[in-house]
Motif scaffolding. Structure first.
Motif, PDB file in Angstrom:
ATOM      1  N   TRP C  99      -3.347   4.461  -7.147  1.00  0.00           N
ATOM      2  CA  TRP C  99      -1.860   4.649  -6.577  1.00  0.00           C
ATOM      3  C   TRP C  99      -1.084   3.161  -6.936  1.00  0.00           C
ATOM      4  CZ3 TRP C  99      -2.539   9.530  -5.303  1.00  0.00           C
ATOM      5  CH2 TRP C  99      -1.588  10.303  -5.061  1.00  0.00           C
ATOM      6  N   LYS C 100      -1.692   2.131  -6.729  1.00  0.00           N
ATOM      7  CA  LYS C 100      -1.068   0.839  -7.136  1.00  0.00           C
ATOM      8  C   LYS C 100      -0.778   0.834  -8.647  1.00  0.00           C
ATOM      9  CE  LYS C 100      -0.889  -3.209  -4.812  1.00  0.00           C
ATOM     10  NZ  LYS C 100      -1.269  -4.649  -5.441  1.00  0.00           N
ATOM     11  N   SER C 101      -1.862   1.085  -9.446  1.00  0.00           N
ATOM     12  CA  SER C 101      -1.693   1.027 -10.801  1.00  0.00           C
ATOM     13  C   SER C 101      -0.660   1.898 -11.387  1.00  0.00           C
ATOM     14  CB  SER C 101      -2.785   1.352 -11.658  1.00  0.00           C
ATOM     15  OG  SER C 101      -2.880   1.526 -12.896  1.00  0.00           O
ATOM     16  N   LEU C 102      -0.557   3.293 -10.942  1.00  0.00           N
ATOM     17  CA  LEU C 102       0.477   4.299 -11.564  1.00  0.00           C
ATOM     18  C   LEU C 102       1.669   4.070 -10.888  1.00  0.00           C
ATOM     19  CD1 LEU C 102      -1.760   7.558 -11.650  1.00  0.00           C
ATOM     20  CD2 LEU C 102      -1.308   5.962 -13.506  1.00  0.00           C
ATOM     21  N   PHE C 103       1.832   3.945  -9.621  1.00  0.00           N
ATOM     22  CA  PHE C 103       3.250   4.036  -8.635  1.00  0.00           C
ATOM     23  C   PHE C 103       3.564   2.689  -8.092  1.00  0.00           C
ATOM     24  CE2 PHE C 103       2.544   8.290  -9.697  1.00  0.00           C
ATOM     25  CZ  PHE C 103       1.384   8.816  -9.218  1.00  0.00           C
ATOM     26  N   GLY C 104       2.827   1.617  -8.367  1.00  0.00           N
ATOM     27  CA  GLY C 104       3.353   0.359  -7.855  1.00  0.00           C
ATOM     28  C   GLY C 104       3.012  -0.098  -6.354  1.00  0.00           C
ATOM     29  N   LYS C 105       2.250   0.922  -5.645  1.00  0.00           N
ATOM     30  CA  LYS C 105       2.005   0.840  -4.327  1.00  0.00           C
ATOM     31  C   LYS C 105       0.824   1.790  -3.908  1.00  0.00           C
ATOM     32  CE  LYS C 105       5.074   4.292  -2.064  1.00  0.00           C
ATOM     33  NZ  LYS C 105       4.137   4.955  -1.674  1.00  0.00           N
ATOM     34  N   LEU C 128       6.729   9.122  -6.178  1.00  0.00           N
ATOM     35  CA  LEU C 128       7.773   8.464  -7.254  1.00  0.00           C
ATOM     36  C   LEU C 128       8.067   9.688  -8.571  1.00  0.00           C
ATOM     37  CD1 LEU C 128       8.773   5.798  -8.265  1.00  0.00           C
ATOM     38  CD2 LEU C 128       6.628   5.473  -9.669  1.00  0.00           C
ATOM     39  N   VAL C 129       7.110  10.510  -8.688  1.00  0.00           N
ATOM     40  CA  VAL C 129       7.551  11.272  -9.666  1.00  0.00           C
ATOM     41  C   VAL C 129       8.397  12.425  -9.177  1.00  0.00           C
ATOM     42  CG1 VAL C 129       5.233  11.132 -10.773  1.00  0.00           C
ATOM     43  CG2 VAL C 129       5.727  13.261  -9.415  1.00  0.00           C
ATOM     44  N   LEU C 142       7.444  24.865  -4.410  1.00  0.00           N
ATOM     45  CA  LEU C 142       7.004  24.034  -5.640  1.00  0.00           C
ATOM     46  C   LEU C 142       6.893  22.506  -5.221  1.00  0.00           C
ATOM     47  CD1 LEU C 142       6.248  23.768  -8.746  1.00  0.00           C
ATOM     48  CD2 LEU C 142       8.804  23.895  -9.013  1.00  0.00           C
ATOM     49  N   ASN C 143       5.847  21.851  -5.850  1.00  0.00           N
ATOM     50  CA  ASN C 143       5.807  20.304  -5.756  1.00  0.00           C
ATOM     51  C   ASN C 143       5.437  19.969  -7.180  1.00  0.00           C
ATOM     52  OD1 ASN C 143       5.387  17.541  -5.531  1.00  0.00           O
ATOM     53  ND2 ASN C 143       4.760  17.888  -3.316  1.00  0.00           N
ATOM     54  N   CYS C 144       6.269  19.175  -7.863  1.00  0.00           N
ATOM     55  CA  CYS C 144       6.268  18.644  -9.231  1.00  0.00           C
ATOM     56  C   CYS C 144       5.046  17.657  -9.404  1.00  0.00           C
ATOM     57  CB  CYS C 144       7.321  18.264  -9.752  1.00  0.00           C
ATOM     58  SG  CYS C 144       8.653  19.715  -9.874  1.00  0.00           S
ATOM     59  N   ALA C 145       4.447  17.229  -8.233  1.00  0.00           N
ATOM     60  CA  ALA C 145       3.459  16.176  -8.106  1.00  0.00           C
ATOM     61  C   ALA C 145       2.149  16.830  -8.458  1.00  0.00           C
ATOM     62  CB  ALA C 145       3.332  15.591  -6.709  1.00  0.00           C
ATOM     63  N   ALA C 146       2.250  18.416  -8.863  1.00  0.00           N
ATOM     64  CA  ALA C 146       1.055  19.281  -9.247  1.00  0.00           C
ATOM     65  C   ALA C 146       0.459  18.193 -10.556  1.00  0.00           C
ATOM     66  CB  ALA C 146       1.562  20.464  -9.698  1.00  0.00           C
TER      67      ALA C 146
END
Lengths: 186, 131, 195
Positions: C99-105, C128-129, C142-146
């Motif tokens: 999570w930290k690497s992809l989204f900063g936290k 974040l997405v 729908l959740n685009c975080a799919a």
């Protein structure tokens, strides 16, 4: 002129919210591989990437105008500098070189060093010189410029993934759409 | 006190309208007509201007309201109707423009130039313009 | 990572890609660029599907191909990278490092489901997405975080913890907008070897 756009590009990039570029690079890679799976013909993939870029460009231009505060460019050479030093910097964190102008100043080449889209990417031999991996960028430039009344054609002439030593896009101004200029901006 | 916000696309069609203060609610068609009317007035004003190239209507001041308009280089128009003594709305209009570039244009379910129906955009605008 | 000693593809002047130094992973890009790209991807998927529920599957499939690459990248960068063999270990790795690497936290929470032994949930209150996405009324579930769920699934399968991973919208009391819950359902063999 160059220095002022370099500075503007850096200033705007420093202010925007940022994320790790690897998520972006990997996501783009997933998209390209999905397109290759969905379309049999690689030329169709190139066309689709350009189209998707166009859809992005027509939306991205508004954010560019809003955040950079840039007004109308006086001529196409200024447009080129703005794209290379402010546009690319603001969205991709890299600046480009503008080179190889033609005599009428209607055509130039954009040299991109360090293209973040193609980080970690290696094209298999059968795709070299066939797949324009970063073709989405051509569409983005075309879409963005069309919204400010410039009709251009963008093509990839060199791609580092196909063993050329740089990434180079040719931008040709086809037409200025003067009848679509918003009222008061002529 | 900000009464209303109107957003017109490049063709001059109303794509967004909302109220943020006590003001009469009109029918949807009435708002569309108001939007087109303003678009035409904006264009005519620019052509009428004796001063050469003019940017079209930026500000209308009357005894009962103030209307301030911002047109982007792509032709999209944002205009606010506020009380007559409201201070300059440049910053507000700029903030609205940025919210539009974020919460409308980055929404995959928004079709460009069409009517705006984005919950997050409504929410952010309410926070910016409402009380 | 294996290193090749012969240059079979490249011209003499360019370095073979696996010999190039790996970046530190600190380079950044405008969030908007990702948002525009992601938005276009979602539209592409929407145009190709025939039924509503297929959109999430298509997004997830794209994420699955990204997953193993993220895992390799992060494992190579960690100083003492020992292969994770414990369930909680890999979940913690995802909740914190990935999570930290992809989204900063870090993700906001990691929980075990009370209803099923093989289910775990990772929550993110501000995925974040999804930052700029407003769902239309007809697609409210729908959740685009799919796409992110797909990445997690790719990571877990690649790390030998096969699972089915999905993204869900969960309402939050007192807040107007829901949070994202990534639901991880492990295959039976994973649960069996982790008593």
């Amino acid at each position: 002129m160059n220095k002022k756009y370099d500075k503007l590009g850096s200033d705007v990039f420093n202010k925007v919210e940022k994320i790790n570029s690897e998520l972006f690079t990997l996501t783009y890679g997933a998209l390209v591989t999905q397109l290759i799976k969905d379309y049999e013909d690689i030329e169709q993939v190139n066309i689709k990437l350009e189209q998707m870029g166009y859809n992005i460009g027509i939306r991205l231009i508004e954010e560019f105008l809003a955040k950079s505060g840039i007004g109308r460019c006086t001529d196409f050479t200024e447009t080129a500098e703005v794209i290379a030093k402010v546009g690319f910097k603001m969205f991709l964190g890299v600046t480009c070189q503008v080179t190889d102008w033609d005599t009428e100043k209607k055509e130039f080449h954009l040299i991109i060093d360090d293209n973040p889209l193609s980080d970690f990417v290696e094209l298999p031999d059968h795709l070299k010189h066939k797949l324009y991996y970063s073709n989405i960028l051509c569409g983005v430039i075309r879409g963005a410029l069309e919204m400010v009344q410039m009709k251009v054609k963008c093509t990839f002439v060199k791609c580092s993934l196909s063993d050329d030593n740089t990434c180079s896009i040719k931008v040709v101004l086809e037409e200025v759409l003067s009848d679509l200029v918003p009222v008061g901006y002529d | 006190m900000i009464y209303s916000l109107y957003i017109l696309n490049k063709a001059g069609t109303l794509i967004y309208q909302n109220d943020y203060g006590p003001t009469e609610k009109l029918s949807h068609n009435a708002y569309i007509r108001l939007g087109s009317t303003f678009h035409s007035l904006h264009a005519i004003a620019s052509n009428l201007s004796p001063a050469g190239s003019s940017s079209g209507i930026e500000l209308i001041e009357t005894e009962t309201f103030k209307l301030q308009c911002f047109q982007t280089h792509t032709g999209t128009k944002f205009y606010i109707i506020a009380d007559p003594n409201h201070p300059n709305l440049d910053e507000t209009l700029q903030s609205i423009y940025e919210l539009y570039t974020d919460y409308v244009l980055k929404n995959p379910f928004y079709e460009i130039e069409m009517s705006i129906r984005c919950d997050l955009f409504d929410y952010k605008l309410q926070r910016l313009l409402g009380d | 990572m294996s290193r090749s000693t012969s240059n079979t593809i490249s011209t003499p002047s360019s370095l073979n890609i696996v010999d190039r130094p790996l970046s530190k992973g600190k380079s950044e890009i405008n969030l908007s660029s990702f948002a525009f790209l992601f938005s276009e991807m979602i539209q592409y998927c929407q145009d190709r599907i025939k039924a509503g529920h297929e959109l999430e599957k298509k997004l997830s499939d794209m994420g699955v191909s990204v997953g193993p690459r993220v895992l390799e990248l992060l494992v190579v960068r960690e100083k003492n990278s020992k292969r994770e063999t414990k369930l909680l270990g890999i979940l913690s790795f995802i909740h914190t490092t990935v999570w930290k690497s992809l989204f900063g936290k870090q993700a906001d929470s990691l929980e075990k489901s009370t209803e099923a032994d093989d289910e775990y949930m990772i929550s993110d209150n501000n995925m974040l997405v999804n930052k700029f996405i407003s769902l239309p009324k007809n697609l409210s579930s729908l959740n685009c975080a799919a796409f992110v769920a797909g990445i997690i699934e790719g990571i877990l399968c690649s790390a030998e913890f096969p699972a089915r991973v999905t993204a869900h919208n969960v309402a939050v009391e007192g807040k107007k907008f829901s949070k994202t819950v990534i639901l991880i359902k492990f295959n039976p063999e994973v649960i069996e070897r982790n008593p």
